[in-house]
Write a protein that holds these residues in place. Structure first.
Motif, PDB file in Angstrom:
ATOM      1  N   LEU A 135       0.741  -1.226  -0.014  1.00  0.00           N
ATOM      2  CA  LEU A 135       0.020   0.223   0.103  1.00  0.00           C
ATOM      3  C   LEU A 135       0.961   1.355  -0.099  1.00  0.00           C
ATOM      4  N   SER A 139       0.809   4.941  -5.572  1.00  0.00           N
ATOM      5  CA  SER A 139      -0.709   4.978  -5.509  1.00  0.00           C
ATOM      6  C   SER A 139      -1.014   6.670  -4.868  1.00  0.00           C
ATOM      7  N   ASN A 141      -4.168   6.824  -3.702  1.00  0.00           N
ATOM      8  CA  ASN A 141      -5.185   6.789  -2.554  1.00  0.00           C
ATOM      9  C   ASN A 141      -5.595   5.204  -2.255  1.00  0.00           C
ATOM     10  N   LEU A 142      -5.972   4.948  -1.306  1.00  0.00           N
ATOM     11  CA  LEU A 142      -6.202   3.382  -0.916  1.00  0.00           C
ATOM     12  C   LEU A 142      -6.972   2.619  -2.256  1.00  0.00           C
ATOM     13  N   ALA A 145      -4.409   1.945  -4.837  1.00  0.00           N
ATOM     14  CA  ALA A 145      -3.402   1.008  -4.297  1.00  0.00           C
ATOM     15  C   ALA A 145      -3.885  -0.362  -4.571  1.00  0.00           C
ATOM     16  N   THR A 177     -17.111  -0.698   2.334  1.00  0.00           N
ATOM     17  CA  THR A 177     -16.065  -0.307   2.806  1.00  0.00           C
ATOM     18  C   THR A 177     -16.008  -0.487   4.451  1.00  0.00           C
ATOM     19  N   ASN A 179     -14.241  -0.309   8.173  1.00  0.00           N
ATOM     20  CA  ASN A 179     -12.909   0.275   8.837  1.00  0.00           C
ATOM     21  C   ASN A 179     -13.389   0.398  10.370  1.00  0.00           C
ATOM     22  N   ASP A 198      -7.577   7.194   5.263  1.00  0.00           N
ATOM     23  CA  ASP A 198      -6.055   7.155   5.222  1.00  0.00           C
ATOM     24  C   ASP A 198      -5.401   5.934   4.615  1.00  0.00           C
ATOM     25  N   GLN A 199      -4.671   5.808   3.455  1.00  0.00           N
ATOM     26  CA  GLN A 199      -4.417   4.709   2.842  1.00  0.00           C
ATOM     27  C   GLN A 199      -3.145   4.123   3.736  1.00  0.00           C
ATOM     28  N   ILE A 227     -10.729  -2.907   6.021  1.00  0.00           N
ATOM     29  CA  ILE A 227      -9.504  -2.280   6.290  1.00  0.00           C
ATOM     30  C   ILE A 227      -9.195  -2.597   7.883  1.00  0.00           C
TER      31      ILE A 227
END
Length: 764
Positions: A135, A139, A141-142, A145, A177, A179, A198-199, A227
């Motif tokens: 990661l 890239s 952004n997440l 990546a 998504t 997290n 935040d990636q 994530i």
């Protein structure tokens, strides 16, 4: 009264769990062939959020862990095959992990985003795990990546800062998504709305492909991006990392600093990240006003004890993104590299609190995740006052009770609920103010015997969307709506390990997605897409019927997987322009009339099917030939034409050379070719075909020693030939929302070289 009841139950759980006996698990990690101890091997227990490294004599100690129960333990070490093993913590026998030297380190990995944590070989869900190092490249952004690493995964892009995930051809509200155990909520309906995460905060990311509605409810039709933050370090230690990189194409600067510690079970973590880029460069010049800047601060405070853990996670995400409001025929490019953003632009802020808990009761446990999110999305035309301003507050609860295992059976029951409240604070209107309520419950059971696993589950959901009527200057803009949706979902899964190298997994099930408020009630100009959107308050939920099967192999010098899937979706929702309908409105900034294509939301029956996989060859230990491939075919069955926004077939080839160099570790040289095929299967109502293209990439890196601390330095290059191309899913390519002028379009980024470093550190 409800809050008092929840608080009382919560403290009752804490008091009951506090009587759990503390336990210490000791063990050793050795080389299976030579029996030599391995120093610095990482031993982690994902369900307890703890991780330790082996000492100079290869030993490790897990402190303040439960005295009963079975937990998945993962052991990782460079150049050795990862071990994933279920351990009974009630046993007093010291653990011994004998690791086998291998050119394939992570063929077997732990998957936590499914109802029961397990190794990938005994988990029926098709999943790919992307680690921290993967990661940290070039890239922006997440999602960008992940799109370079995961088969079956792609992205809908707007410039360099915005990427929307696409899994097996499904995107928007069809991908969840996750997290800190909380579903990310931030206007997923919009084409130009990215993921506010935040990636660099992720320790790793699990991409689950296929329906995951059983555990996550509506919206997990296509898959889940889970994530996972770094685990807590060993007691009495402080760890940290600093990383930074610079990319030549847009002058992108990434800098991130993290510190984490554990003092007698009291754990903490803090991270700050800053990104800044000017307009990105294409082979035709710099695309005007395409820069961005981003600030992210996140952290955690909590306790890890024998009764489990309780962690409070918090984050603040802010990004400013420039846009070029071009008309067909405008000059799209310039030579400026100013980092000052012009108007129009976006100002996006996301605040989040997530309270994650795992209470252990003997052989059972309760996981409880409570979340609050505030998403504010401002669109600024020509001054700091936003013309469009969405303000969304979301409260969520997710609870899963893991019952005591008996005779190989693992039962789980779960409950979830959420409340979303959105208001409009701008002068331009697109989506009505709304309230969204959802509740759901599921039951799941998994049976393990010999080399087989079988899983089954049922889920029931209830969702209510209430859009509010609104008038402007005496004219009704939004009529309002009150829609209620109920659903029953089910899933079956099976895995079989033929031997240590070959395994098979398959899934079948049905899932659903409720229409979102934008699809139900939109009535206005969507500036990011240059179209007038009109919702449909009578939309029915999408119903998915899907199945997939995957064969995986990993031994010696060959590793790989191959999977096929099919997903039939009844009442698939998407917006289209029929009969060249247009609507003229008065532009509030110029006070002049302007015409837009009118896109109305409707429903069709759709069928998506395809294949994906990877193949890695290791002819010698220091040479790796890595290949991933995917293809999705999507058909609008109601009108006998392709579905829109479907990624082209892609084949990634990378040759990685890892010779032994004295004084260096982890030295590598790589060269890669990305082959994107033509996409001629398009929805001709607002798409044009996309040509195929090939990109050349390369990289070099190594790890040096600064005293006792390792320092990783790398250089990577993308599109080294500076090729002109348009990606099929770029919203800026010709024909996307702008068919009246087929020359209107912006090239994807040209040549880019990234220089970066990564420095981990730690102390007692």
């Amino acid at each position: 009264m409800k809050l008092k009841l929840i608080s009382s139950l919560f403290f009752l759980f804490i008091q009951f769990a506090a009587f759990a006996d503390a336990n210490i698990i000791k063990g050793k990690v050795v080389d299976a062939k030579t029996n030599e101890t391995l120093i610095g091997a990482v031993v982690s227990v994902p369900d307890l959020h703890i991780s330790v490294a082996t000492s100079a004599n290869g030993e490790f100690v897990l402190r303040s862990v439960p005295s009963t129960g079975k937990y998945v333990v993962q052991v990782q070490y460079v150049s050795y095959k990862t071990i994933t093993q279920t351990v009974d913590f009630a046993s007093a026998t010291p653990l011994l992990f004998a690791m086998q030297a291998s050119v394939v380190e992570a063929h077997e990995v732990v998957i936590t985003g499914t109802p029961i944590t397990a190794g990938s070989r005994s988990n029926s869900t098709s999943a790919t795990v992307v680690g921290k190092e993967q990661l940290q490249g070039s890239s922006t952004n997440l999602i960008d990546a992940l799109a370079r690493q995961v088969p079956g995964f792609s992205q809908i892009t707007t410039s360099q800062a915005i990427s929307k995930p696409v899994i097996r051809g499904l995107s928007y509200n069809r991908v969840v998504t996750l997290n800190d155990g909380v579903k990310q909520q931030g206007q997923q309906f919009g084409d130009e709305h990215g993921i506010e995460i935040d990636q660099f905060q992720a320790e790793r990311v699990e991409v689950l492909r296929g329906a995951a509605s059983l555990m996550y409810g509506s919206d997990a039709l296509g898959g889940v991006i889970n994530i996972i933050d770094p685990p807590s370090p060993a007691e009495g230690t402080v760890k940290g990392e600093v990383l930074s990189n610079y990319s030549t194409n847009s002058g992108l600067i990434n800098t991130s600093l993290m510190l984490t510690g554990n003092e007698n079970g009291f754990v903490w973590r803090g991270r700050g990240t800053y990104q800044n880029a000017h307009s990105y460069n294409t082979p035709a010049g710099y695309f005007q006003n395409s820069g961005f800047n981003q600030t992210d601060v996140n952290g955690m405070l909590g306790v890890n004890k024998a009764w489990g853990y309780s962690h409070l996670n918090f984050s603040y995400f802010k990004t400013n993104i420039g846009f070029f409001d071009a008309e067909p025929g405008d000059n799209l490019y310039s030579n400026t590299t100013s980092r000052t953003l012009d108007y129009p632009k976006q100002d996006i802020r996301h605040y989040k609190l997530a309270w994650n808990n795992n209470f252990i009761f003997g052989g059972s446990s309760l996981k409880l995740d409570l979340g609050f999110q505030k998403n504010q999305r401002r669109e600024l035309e020509d001054n700091p006052s936003p013309v469009l301003f969405f303000d969304l507050n979301t409260y969520s609860l997710d609870a899963k009770y893991y019952m005591h295992e008996f005779d190989g059976w693992h039962p789980v029951i779960g409950l979830s609920a959420s409340l979303g409240h959105s208001v409009n604070k701008g002068v331009e209107l697109l989506v009505p103010a709304y309230d969204e309520y959802s509740t759901g419950a599921f039951g799941y059971i998994k049976k393990v015997w010999d080399k087989n696993t079988f899983s089954a589950g049922l889920r029931v959901d209830y969702i209510q969307n209430k859009g509010k009527q609104q008038f402007v200057d005496g004219e009704e803009v939004f009529t309002g709506f009150d829609n209620k949706f109920g659903n029953l979902s089910g899933a079956l899964g099976y895995t079989h390990a033929f031997n240590d190298a070959l395994s098979f997994k398959a899934n079948a099930g049905t899932a659903f997605r409720a229409p979102n408020p934008a699809e139900l009630g939109s009535n206005g100009v969507h500036e990011g897409t240059n179209r007038y959107e009109i919702g449909n308050g009578s939309l029915a939920p999408e119903r998915s019927y899907q199945a997939d099967a995957t064969l995986e192999y990993g031994s010696g010098f060959v590793t790989g997987s191959f999977g096929i899937y099919e997903n039939y979706i009844h009442n698939y929702i998407y917006a289209s322009n029929t009969n060249n309908e247009q609507i003229t409105v008065i532009d509030p900034t110029t006070n002049q009339p302007r015409s837009y294509d009118a896109y109305r939301y409707g429903q069709v029956n759709a069928n998506l099917y395809g294949f994906e996989g990877n193949l890695t060859l290791h002819p010698v230990a220091f040479l790796h030939f890595e290949n991933t491939f995917s293809y999705t075919r999507a058909q609008n069955e109601s009108f006998d034409r392709p579905l829109p926004l479907i990624p082209a077939g892609v084949l990634h080839n990378t040759l990685r050379f890892e010779p032994k160099v004295k004084g260096l570790s982890d030295f590598y040289l790589s060269a890669g070719i990305d082959n994107y095929f033509k996409q001629t299967r398009i929805d001709a109502t607002f798409e044009t075909p996309a040509d195929g293209y090939t990109l050349l990439n390369a990289g070099v890196g190594a790890t040096f020693k600064l005293g006792a601390q390792p320092l990783k330095i790398y250089v990577s290059g993308n599109n080294l030939t500076n090729k002109r191309y348009y990606d099929a899913l770029s919203r800026l390519r010709p024909g996307r929302y702008s068919q009246e002028d087929p020359t209107f379009g912006v090239y994807n980024p040209g040549r880019n070289i990234t220089f970066g470093f990564y420095l981990p550190f730690g102390t007692k």
